[in-house]
Design a protein around this motif. Structure first.
Motif, PDB file in Angstrom:
ATOM      1  N   GLY A  50     -27.525 -19.298   1.695  1.00  0.00           N
ATOM      2  CA  GLY A  50     -27.137 -19.984   2.942  1.00  0.00           C
ATOM      3  C   GLY A  50     -26.328 -19.038   3.809  1.00  0.00           C
ATOM      4  O   GLY A  50     -25.222 -18.637   3.436  1.00  0.00           O
ATOM      5  N   ASN A  51     -26.896 -18.679   4.966  1.00  0.00           N
ATOM      6  CA  ASN A  51     -26.213 -17.806   5.924  1.00  0.00           C
ATOM      7  C   ASN A  51     -25.574 -18.702   6.983  1.00  0.00           C
ATOM      8  O   ASN A  51     -26.260 -19.225   7.850  1.00  0.00           O
ATOM      9  N   TRP A  52     -24.271 -18.880   6.874  1.00  0.00           N
ATOM     10  CA  TRP A  52     -23.578 -19.811   7.785  1.00  0.00           C
ATOM     11  C   TRP A  52     -23.326 -19.207   9.158  1.00  0.00           C
ATOM     12  O   TRP A  52     -22.835 -19.884  10.054  1.00  0.00           O
TER      13      TRP A  52
ATOM     14  N   GLY B 176     -28.118  -5.703   7.782  1.00  0.00           N
ATOM     15  CA  GLY B 176     -29.244  -5.510   8.699  1.00  0.00           C
ATOM     16  C   GLY B 176     -29.892  -6.804   9.159  1.00  0.00           C
ATOM     17  O   GLY B 176     -31.100  -6.818   9.479  1.00  0.00           O
ATOM     18  N   HIS B 177     -29.126  -7.895   9.221  1.00  0.00           N
ATOM     19  CA  HIS B 177     -29.692  -9.129   9.778  1.00  0.00           C
ATOM     20  C   HIS B 177     -30.203  -8.827  11.188  1.00  0.00           C
ATOM     21  O   HIS B 177     -29.600  -8.026  11.911  1.00  0.00           O
ATOM     22  N   SER B 178     -31.288  -9.481  11.578  1.00  0.00           N
ATOM     23  CA  SER B 178     -31.890  -9.154  12.891  1.00  0.00           C
ATOM     24  C   SER B 178     -30.921  -9.403  14.037  1.00  0.00           C
ATOM     25  O   SER B 178     -31.013  -8.745  15.082  1.00  0.00           O
TER      26      SER B 178
ATOM     27  N   TYR C  79     -37.411 -11.004   4.113  1.00  0.00           N
ATOM     28  CA  TYR C  79     -38.374 -10.853   5.206  1.00  0.00           C
ATOM     29  C   TYR C  79     -38.141 -11.996   6.186  1.00  0.00           C
ATOM     30  O   TYR C  79     -38.367 -13.157   5.851  1.00  0.00           O
ATOM     31  N   GLU C  80     -37.673 -11.646   7.374  1.00  0.00           N
ATOM     32  CA  GLU C  80     -37.358 -12.656   8.379  1.00  0.00           C
ATOM     33  C   GLU C  80     -38.001 -12.291   9.714  1.00  0.00           C
ATOM     34  O   GLU C  80     -37.441 -11.466  10.465  1.00  0.00           O
ATOM     35  N   PRO C  81     -39.176 -12.868   9.996  1.00  0.00           N
ATOM     36  CA  PRO C  81     -39.753 -12.587  11.317  1.00  0.00           C
ATOM     37  C   PRO C  81     -38.785 -13.060  12.402  1.00  0.00           C
ATOM     38  O   PRO C  81     -38.315 -14.199  12.360  1.00  0.00           O
TER      39      PRO C  81
ATOM     40  N   TRP D 158     -39.027 -13.916  15.421  1.00  0.00           N
ATOM     41  CA  TRP D 158     -39.465 -15.053  16.238  1.00  0.00           C
ATOM     42  C   TRP D 158     -39.319 -16.388  15.489  1.00  0.00           C
ATOM     43  O   TRP D 158     -39.429 -17.451  16.100  1.00  0.00           O
ATOM     44  N   ALA D 159     -39.057 -16.333  14.201  1.00  0.00           N
ATOM     45  CA  ALA D 159     -38.939 -17.581  13.425  1.00  0.00           C
ATOM     46  C   ALA D 159     -37.478 -17.955  13.166  1.00  0.00           C
ATOM     47  O   ALA D 159     -37.200 -19.040  12.667  1.00  0.00           O
ATOM     48  N   ILE D 160     -36.540 -17.057  13.519  1.00  0.00           N
ATOM     49  CA  ILE D 160     -35.129 -17.321  13.197  1.00  0.00           C
ATOM     50  C   ILE D 160     -34.500 -18.242  14.227  1.00  0.00           C
ATOM     51  O   ILE D 160     -34.461 -17.922  15.422  1.00  0.00           O
ATOM     52  N   GLY D 161     -34.061 -19.389  13.754  1.00  0.00           N
ATOM     53  CA  GLY D 161     -33.359 -20.342  14.615  1.00  0.00           C
ATOM     54  C   GLY D 161     -34.237 -20.986  15.677  1.00  0.00           C
ATOM     55  O   GLY D 161     -33.734 -21.591  16.621  1.00  0.00           O
ATOM     56  N   THR D 162     -35.547 -20.875  15.536  1.00  0.00           N
ATOM     57  CA  THR D 162     -36.445 -21.383  16.577  1.00  0.00           C
ATOM     58  C   THR D 162     -37.185 -22.649  16.147  1.00  0.00           C
ATOM     59  O   THR D 162     -37.833 -23.288  16.977  1.00  0.00           O
TER      60      THR D 162
ATOM     61  N   TYR E  57     -37.952 -15.166   1.862  1.00  0.00           N
ATOM     62  CA  TYR E  57     -38.462 -15.418   3.213  1.00  0.00           C
ATOM     63  C   TYR E  57     -37.349 -16.108   3.992  1.00  0.00           C
ATOM     64  O   TYR E  57     -36.626 -16.960   3.437  1.00  0.00           O
ATOM     65  N   GLY E  58     -37.187 -15.760   5.256  1.00  0.00           N
ATOM     66  CA  GLY E  58     -36.228 -16.452   6.118  1.00  0.00           C
ATOM     67  C   GLY E  58     -36.826 -16.674   7.493  1.00  0.00           C
ATOM     68  O   GLY E  58     -37.588 -15.837   8.001  1.00  0.00           O
ATOM     69  N   GLY E  59     -36.471 -17.793   8.092  1.00  0.00           N
ATOM     70  CA  GLY E  59     -36.967 -18.121   9.432  1.00  0.00           C
ATOM     71  C   GLY E  59     -37.315 -19.591   9.477  1.00  0.00           C
ATOM     72  O   GLY E  59     -38.414 -19.987   9.104  1.00  0.00           O
ATOM     73  N   SER E  60     -36.301 -20.406   9.868  1.00  0.00           N
ATOM     74  CA  SER E  60     -36.499 -21.854  10.005  1.00  0.00           C
ATOM     75  C   SER E  60     -36.995 -22.524   8.719  1.00  0.00           C
ATOM     76  O   SER E  60     -37.828 -23.432   8.766  1.00  0.00           O
ATOM     77  N   VAL E  61     -36.477 -22.062   7.581  1.00  0.00           N
ATOM     78  CA  VAL E  61     -36.790 -22.757   6.317  1.00  0.00           C
ATOM     79  C   VAL E  61     -36.068 -24.102   6.346  1.00  0.00           C
ATOM     80  O   VAL E  61     -34.910 -24.199   6.756  1.00  0.00           O
ATOM     81  N   ASN E  62     -36.779 -25.158   5.931  1.00  0.00           N
ATOM     82  CA  ASN E  62     -36.172 -26.485   5.868  1.00  0.00           C
ATOM     83  C   ASN E  62     -36.709 -27.244   4.657  1.00  0.00           C
ATOM     84  O   ASN E  62     -37.525 -26.700   3.903  1.00  0.00           O
TER      85      ASN E  62
ATOM     86  N   ALA F 185     -35.218 -17.894  -0.489  1.00  0.00           N
ATOM     87  CA  ALA F 185     -35.144 -18.076   0.958  1.00  0.00           C
ATOM     88  C   ALA F 185     -33.765 -17.690   1.475  1.00  0.00           C
ATOM     89  O   ALA F 185     -32.757 -17.872   0.780  1.00  0.00           O
ATOM     90  N   LEU F 186     -33.753 -17.141   2.680  1.00  0.00           N
ATOM     91  CA  LEU F 186     -32.497 -16.938   3.410  1.00  0.00           C
ATOM     92  C   LEU F 186     -32.498 -17.998   4.506  1.00  0.00           C
ATOM     93  O   LEU F 186     -33.404 -18.036   5.345  1.00  0.00           O
ATOM     94  N   VAL F 187     -31.515 -18.879   4.432  1.00  0.00           N
ATOM     95  CA  VAL F 187     -31.536 -20.088   5.260  1.00  0.00           C
ATOM     96  C   VAL F 187     -30.349 -20.076   6.213  1.00  0.00           C
ATOM     97  O   VAL F 187     -29.197 -19.950   5.778  1.00  0.00           O
ATOM     98  N   GLY F 188     -30.605 -20.228   7.507  1.00  0.00           N
ATOM     99  CA  GLY F 188     -29.529 -20.297   8.490  1.00  0.00           C
ATOM    100  C   GLY F 188     -29.170 -21.743   8.782  1.00  0.00           C
ATOM    101  O   GLY F 188     -28.421 -22.391   8.046  1.00  0.00           O
ATOM    102  N   GLY F 189     -29.726 -22.289   9.855  1.00  0.00           N
ATOM    103  CA  GLY F 189     -29.376 -23.623  10.345  1.00  0.00           C
ATOM    104  C   GLY F 189     -29.329 -24.700   9.266  1.00  0.00           C
ATOM    105  O   GLY F 189     -28.355 -25.468   9.195  1.00  0.00           O
ATOM    106  N   ALA F 190     -30.354 -24.746   8.434  1.00  0.00           N
ATOM    107  CA  ALA F 190     -30.433 -25.830   7.442  1.00  0.00           C
ATOM    108  C   ALA F 190     -29.415 -25.667   6.306  1.00  0.00           C
ATOM    109  O   ALA F 190     -29.270 -26.567   5.476  1.00  0.00           O
TER     110      ALA F 190
HETATM  111  C1  PEP Z   1     -31.082 -16.593   9.268  1.00  0.00           C
HETATM  112  O1  PEP Z   1     -30.002 -16.741   9.798  1.00  0.00           O
HETATM  113  O2  PEP Z   1     -31.277 -15.611   8.567  1.00  0.00           O
HETATM  114  C2  PEP Z   1     -32.123 -17.609   9.470  1.00  0.00           C
HETATM  115  C3  PEP Z   1     -33.267 -17.468   8.862  1.00  0.00           C
HETATM  116  O3  PEP Z   1     -31.802 -18.675  10.293  1.00  0.00           O
HETATM  117  P1  PEP Z   1     -32.648 -20.039  10.442  1.00  0.00           P
HETATM  118  O4  PEP Z   1     -32.901 -20.564   9.055  1.00  0.00           O
HETATM  119  O5  PEP Z   1     -31.769 -20.935  11.255  1.00  0.00           O
HETATM  120  O6  PEP Z   1     -33.936 -19.699  11.129  1.00  0.00           O
END
Ligand code: PEP
Length: 256
Positions: free
Chosen positions: A9-11, A99-101, A171-173, A175-179, A214-219, A235-240
């Motif tokens: 969980g990446n807060w 190296g987070h995007s 691996y975090e595309p 265009w998928a992060i926080g979108t 994998y990271g990018g809007s995982v829910n 998974a690397l998870v931001g928002g969720a």
């Molecule tokens: C992130 O912060 O690395 C990330 C993947 O964010 P989110 O899950 O909100 O897309």
């Protein structure tokens, strides 16, 4: 070889230390012992909260691994406002995102700098989670694999063979992060498989031990499908990850 998935969980820059303590307590309440037998779970609070979360994890014997979101490559020195890997090590941090995007885009971090940070994290007995991923422009231009390959090679350039089997790659595309847009499970799998073969070319057979998140809007709804893929190991998870129920739902995903 079976790899234990790592769900992180990446807060980001969210939650003060009171809110952070509440979140970790709620999360612990939502999860059961068998959840931690299937996956490792790391939480990555902002720097100001790490000491508070360390104390709670320790006092309540929680099963979370403590993480950080970034660090400086040097152990100490005249770097106003930065935090060193030595300081994080002292706080029982186990995983450090490098190296987070958002840092590559907003703070100009290069593969060279990310490589120096990853090396330093290992030198302080922690494990780096090295982030790579293409932009939408790269993907639409058919360059995604080449860009990610360059990032992987550049960001891991300073690691020994042994470290290459312990490192975690996210691996975090971009265009998928926080979108709210997620890569399809097939596209994510294809890229993670490519990453594994890139590391194998540097490293040899032990690439089978390498964990790739994998990271990018995982829910809660897409976690199981993504994690069922052969080369996706968490998974690397931001928002969720900012809401206990949704992060717990991801951690306790049911295999498909
Ligand atoms: C992130 O912060 O690395 C990330 C993947 O964010 P989110 O899950 O909100 O897309």
């Amino acid at each position: 070889m079976s790899r234990i998935p790592l769900i992180s969980g990446n807060w980001k820059m969210n939650l003060n230390h009171f809110e952070a303590i509440q979140l970790v307590q709620k999360l612990s309440y939502e999860l059961r012992n068998h959840d931690y037998e299937r996956v490792e779970v790391s939480v990555h609070p902002p720097f100001t909260n790490i000491r508070s979360i360390q104390t709670v994890i320790d006092a309540d014997r929680m099963n979370f691994r403590l993480g950080a979101q970034n660090c400086h490559a040097e152990a100490s020195g005249a770097f106003t406002g930065d935090v060193s890997p030595a300081m994080l090590q002292k706080l029982d941090v186990e995983f450090v995102i490098v190296g987070h995007s958002e840092r590559r885009a907003l703070s100009g971090e290069t593969d060279e700098l990310v490589a120096a940070k990853a090396k330093s994290v290992f030198a302080h007995s922690m494990v780096p989670i090295v982030c790579v991923g293409e932009t939408l422009e790269h993907r639409e231009g058919g360059e995604a694999e080449a860009i990610v390959e360059t990032q992987v090679k550049g960001s891991l350039a300073d690691l020994s063979k042994d470290q290459l089997s312990q490192v975690v790659i996210a691996y975090e595309p971009v265009w998928a992060i926080g979108t709210g847009q997620t890569a399809s499970a097939e596209d994510a799998q294809a890229m993670c498989s490519h990453i594994r073969s890139v590391v194998a070319a540097i490293h040899g057979p032990a690439e089978t031990e390498l964990r790739i998140q994998y990271g990018g809007s995982v829910n809660v709804s897409n976690a199981a499908e993504l994690m069922a893929m052969e080369d996706i190991d968490g998974a690397l998870v931001g928002g969720a990850s900012l809401e206990a129920a949704s992060f717990a739902g991801i951690v306790s995903f049911q295999e498909v």
